[in-house]
Design an enzyme around this catalytic site. Structure first.
Site, PDB file in Angstrom:
ATOM      1  N   GLY A  50       0.537  -1.244  -0.183  1.00 14.02           N
ATOM      2  CA  GLY A  50       0.038   0.031  -0.058  1.00 14.02           C
ATOM      3  C   GLY A  50       1.116   1.257   0.527  1.00 14.02           C
ATOM      4  CB  ALA A  51       4.486   1.860  -0.926  1.00 11.55           C
ATOM      5  N   GLY A  54      -0.725   7.902   1.108  1.00  7.34           N
ATOM      6  CA  GLY A  54      -1.077   7.623   3.164  1.00  7.34           C
ATOM      7  C   GLY A  54       0.223   7.659   3.857  1.00  7.34           C
ATOM      8  CB  ILE A  55       0.541   5.694   6.205  1.00  8.13           C
ATOM      9  CG1 ILE A  55      -0.255   6.583   7.739  1.00  8.13           C
ATOM     10  CG2 ILE A  55       1.818   5.138   6.924  1.00  8.13           C
ATOM     11  CD1 ILE A  55      -0.825   5.867   8.280  1.00  8.13           C
ATOM     12  N   GLY A  56       1.326   4.474   4.210  1.00  9.08           N
ATOM     13  CA  GLY A  56       2.531   4.016   3.114  1.00  9.08           C
ATOM     14  C   GLY A  56       3.052   4.559   1.805  1.00  9.08           C
ATOM     15  CB  SER A 179      -5.945   0.322  14.142  1.00  7.73           C
ATOM     16  OG  SER A 179      -6.709   1.425  15.043  1.00  7.73           O
ATOM     17  CE1 TYR A 204      -9.198  -0.643   9.202  1.00  7.32           C
ATOM     18  CE2 TYR A 204      -9.749   0.303  11.822  1.00  7.32           C
ATOM     19  CZ  TYR A 204      -8.434   0.101  11.059  1.00  7.32           C
ATOM     20  OH  TYR A 204      -8.161   0.843  11.075  1.00  7.32           O
TER      21      TYR A 204
END
Length: 331
Positions: A50-51, A54-56, A179, A204
């Site tokens: 997931g790069a 966002g965070i990735g 999380s 989730y």
């Protein structure tokens, strides 16, 4: 006219003070950052799922800046390539690669792992970052509820397929982005796939609890190998992950809600700091099975410590992903 002008100046001053105070609050809420700027990653081979956003993306960017060879494992190759070009241009590190990996498809995961192994004999850091949050009930290609499938099962398979490289590269690290939501989670042993009833928030939370339990069980199984595995809470971050949350998608929330929530959300840059800490801090070389938040250790929820359920979840995960102990390099 002078009265109007005075009121205008007062109002402008009040608005300016309010904006200034909001910005200060925003800065304060960004949390801790990984302070060891001198820590390099030259030559280290890293995978970040997931790069492309966002965070990735921020994680991949920071690692490339520190000299790592970064593999961006993403579903959307167009966005991945755009992000890769941006990272390479800024860091002047050409060792940044886009590779397709759809965590909602076990075939895609296996093809990614096969291609990676053909290209690289080692893997120093695996960062399981990608995720989905509170989406409507949909299924992966194999019929697994999407949040459980992507957030946990997909990363379970990917990690197991890459353990040989991680062991050969020891000391090496696995970082699992979980999380704080795991504290509200429960592993529904009677309906793990949410087939009988579906609540997007509970699904989730279950997937994030599965992340923490997977981390702890894998750490136990990898004792003595030189491979560490830790999980973390990145903070409440303003990313595309929130796209399915109704509160952020209506015009009403855009005008009346988000401006008040915005100061309390971390930026993706700050959301990546605990990931970088877990991946790079030299003090954590032998630390495993832990959970971090704001670049510091935190205790996990009591349900995350249930070893019986963790072992059950591991066995189910092996069955659902077609991973058998030994054949996937888990000893």
């Amino acid at each position: 006219m002078s009265i109007f002008r005075s009121k205008f100046i007062l109002a402008s001053s009040a608005i300016g003070s309010l904006i200034g105070g909001t910005v200060l609050l925003k800065d304060y809420m960004q949390g801790a950052s990984f302070q060891k700027a001198d820590v390099r990653a030259d030559g280290k081979v890293v995978i970040v799922t997931g790069a492309n956003t966002g965070i990735g993306k921020e994680t991949a960017h920071a690692l490339a800046r520190r000299g790592a060879h970064v593999y961006m494992a993403c579903r959307d190759m167009k966005k991945c390539e755009e992000a890769r070009k941006e990272i390479v241009l800024d860091t002047r590190n050409p060792q940044v690669y886009c590779r397709e990996c759809d965590l909602a498809s076990m075939q895609s995961i296996r093809e990614f792992a096969k291609q990676f192994k053909a290209e690289q004999p080692r893997l120093d850091i695996l960062i399981n970052n990608a995720g989905v949050m509170r989406c409507p009930r949909t299924l992966t290609k194999e019929g697994i509820e999407m949040q459980l499938g992507v957030n946990h099962m997909g990363h379970f398979l990917l990690t197991n397929l890459l353990l040989d490289q991680l062991k050969l590269s020891a000391p090496s690290r696995i970082v699992v982005v979980s999380s704080l939501a795991h504290t509200r989670g429960r592993i529904a042993v009677e309906d793990l796939n949410s087939a009988n009833s579906y609540d997007e928030a509970k699904a989730y939370e279950q997937s994030k609890l599965a992340n923490v339990m997977f981390t702890r069980e894998l750490a136990r199984r990898l004792e003595g190998t030189g491979v560490t595995v830790n999980s973390l809470h990145p903070g409440i971050v303003d990313t595309e992950l929130m796209r399915h949350m109704g509160i952020f998608n209506s015009w009403f929330s855009a005008v009346f809600v988000k401006p008040f929530v915005w100061p309390f959300l971390k930026s993706p840059l700050y959301g990546a700091q605990t990931t970088l800490y877990a991946a790079l801090d030299p003090d954590l070389e032998k630390v495993t099975g832990q959970y971090f938040s704001d670049c510091a250790p935190k205790d996990v929820a009591e349900q995350a410590k249930d070893e019986r359920v963790a072992k059950w979840l591991w066995a189910v995960s092996e069955k659902w992903t077609g991973t058998l102990t030994g054949t996937a390099a888990v000893s």
